[in-house]
Design a protein around this motif. Sequence first.
Motif, PDB file in Angstrom:
ATOM      1  N   THR A 221     -38.399 -63.926 -55.863  1.00  0.00           N
ATOM      2  CA  THR A 221     -37.619 -65.012 -55.520  1.00  0.00           C
ATOM      3  C   THR A 221     -38.452 -65.805 -54.332  1.00  0.00           C
ATOM      4  O   THR A 221     -38.411 -67.115 -54.583  1.00  0.00           O
ATOM      5  N   LEU A 224     -40.541 -68.185 -56.164  1.00  0.00           N
ATOM      6  CA  LEU A 224     -39.592 -69.045 -57.074  1.00  0.00           C
ATOM      7  C   LEU A 224     -39.297 -70.373 -56.189  1.00  0.00           C
ATOM      8  O   LEU A 224     -38.030 -70.221 -55.672  1.00  0.00           O
ATOM      9  N   PRO A 379     -37.514 -73.288 -59.950  1.00  0.00           N
ATOM     10  CA  PRO A 379     -37.882 -71.946 -61.262  1.00  0.00           C
ATOM     11  C   PRO A 379     -36.853 -71.039 -61.405  1.00  0.00           C
ATOM     12  O   PRO A 379     -36.569 -70.675 -60.387  1.00  0.00           O
ATOM     13  N   ASP A 380     -36.533 -70.561 -62.529  1.00  0.00           N
ATOM     14  CA  ASP A 380     -35.644 -69.393 -62.620  1.00  0.00           C
ATOM     15  C   ASP A 380     -36.725 -68.052 -63.065  1.00  0.00           C
ATOM     16  O   ASP A 380     -36.231 -67.201 -62.546  1.00  0.00           O
ATOM     17  N   GLU A 381     -37.788 -68.364 -63.271  1.00  0.00           N
ATOM     18  CA  GLU A 381     -38.828 -67.477 -63.539  1.00  0.00           C
ATOM     19  C   GLU A 381     -40.355 -67.757 -63.494  1.00  0.00           C
ATOM     20  O   GLU A 381     -40.449 -69.098 -63.464  1.00  0.00           O
ATOM     21  N   GLN A 384     -41.980 -70.092 -66.082  1.00  0.00           N
ATOM     22  CA  GLN A 384     -41.092 -70.725 -66.747  1.00  0.00           C
ATOM     23  C   GLN A 384     -42.017 -72.203 -67.168  1.00  0.00           C
ATOM     24  O   GLN A 384     -42.965 -72.642 -66.287  1.00  0.00           O
TER      25      GLN A 384
END
Length: 408
Positions: A221, A224, A379-381, A384
């Motif tokens: 996390t 991100l 970003p979620d991953e 991405q």
Amino acid sequence: MKLAIVAALITSVGAFMAPAPSTFISRRTTSPIMATASPPAPAARKTPVFDEVCETTGVTLTRFMIEVAMLNPELSELPSLFSGIETACKAISNMVKRSQLTGDIGYAEGGGSINVQGEEQKTLDIMTNDVLKRALRFTGKLGVLASEEEDTPVDVEPTGKEVMFDETSKYVAVFDPLDGSSNVDAGIPTGTIFGIFDHDEECVVNDKDEGLTEAEMVCLTNTLKPGTDLIASGYCLYSSSCFFVMTVGCGVYGFTLDESIGEFVLTHPNIKIPETSKIYSFNEANLPQWDEPMRETVEKWRIGEGKSGNSFSSRYIGSMVGDVHRTLLYGGVFGYPSDKKNVNGKLRLLYEGAPMSYLMEQAGGLSTTGTKRVMEILPDEVHQRVPIVMGSKQDVQEVVDAYSAAGF
Ligand code: AFP
């Protein structure tokens, strides 16, 4: 010859006296994503002024970063991190240049080595990833690394006694070690892209197969963050010269490797992209699959019926660093837009889209997906993808307007 270069440098160094560009992005911007791609109002970060310039070395990247840190004490740990990246770039430049002679060409393990993107890795992809990891590990300034060639962020805390890391761990770096590597065997330009974020949390990620623990998720996390949280970004371009182009949030500065002294020397201070241009840079084979506003805008540009009335030319290397470098210097629009098959385009948000967007905005340009400012996407991953259209302000705004008029 040397004198002419120094004279040009002294003149251009005057550009440092200009106020910080109006495109500075606050690191903690939380404003909603707008239809316009325009960045928010500037915050202050100081750029150095060089009254005296050594005739032999010019302004080196090392000197530049030391002065940046003196003027901006919150960045005091950045020079040693930059020094690691700079060293890695020099090493990678040599590797790329010599690869035809050393035999470091072709696919890794004779083929079949696949990265997390599902792409086959070149020998140089793996070698350059290792070079960067090692160069950054020993700066003692780095918490977590995320790279195109790694599945999850990699903990770079050295094991053993010489760990100074806990005291100083400050940054998260994301990078694409050798962008455009599919071109490298043909001698086409390639590059390294990097982005540096603040590192707020302590975390450790172990290299193993069974997925992530909770602590590792925290680490993930941490990596991100949206581009608005970048402290610095840049790229090295391996081409006719080796260039190091960077921003710390107060304009864009380009350095060229002077191999006679082994230093990056300031050659492009305060780069500003022209507001409009006549060049577009896309993989046009995908044009039939693009969103209608994108397709129509480029079709108008081709025949001189866009807003500027210019008839555009096409220039596309297929190496983002090379295409973005030319776009910064000559103006134009580079992109990898959304298409029917790849709704998020091809380029990666964290270590391609966001760092390059930061540079583009700092140079006075824009970067959008068509509907959103790339810098504001959370970003979620790690890996991405994001659709990207970046470059000269007026031309990119034309794309944004076309999307908005079409109700996207
Ligand atoms: P590689 O690193 O696999 O060569 O990909 C390069 C890249 O990520 C970026 O640098 C280019 O702009 C883009 O892909 C080119 O993609 P196409 O080959 O689909 O045009």
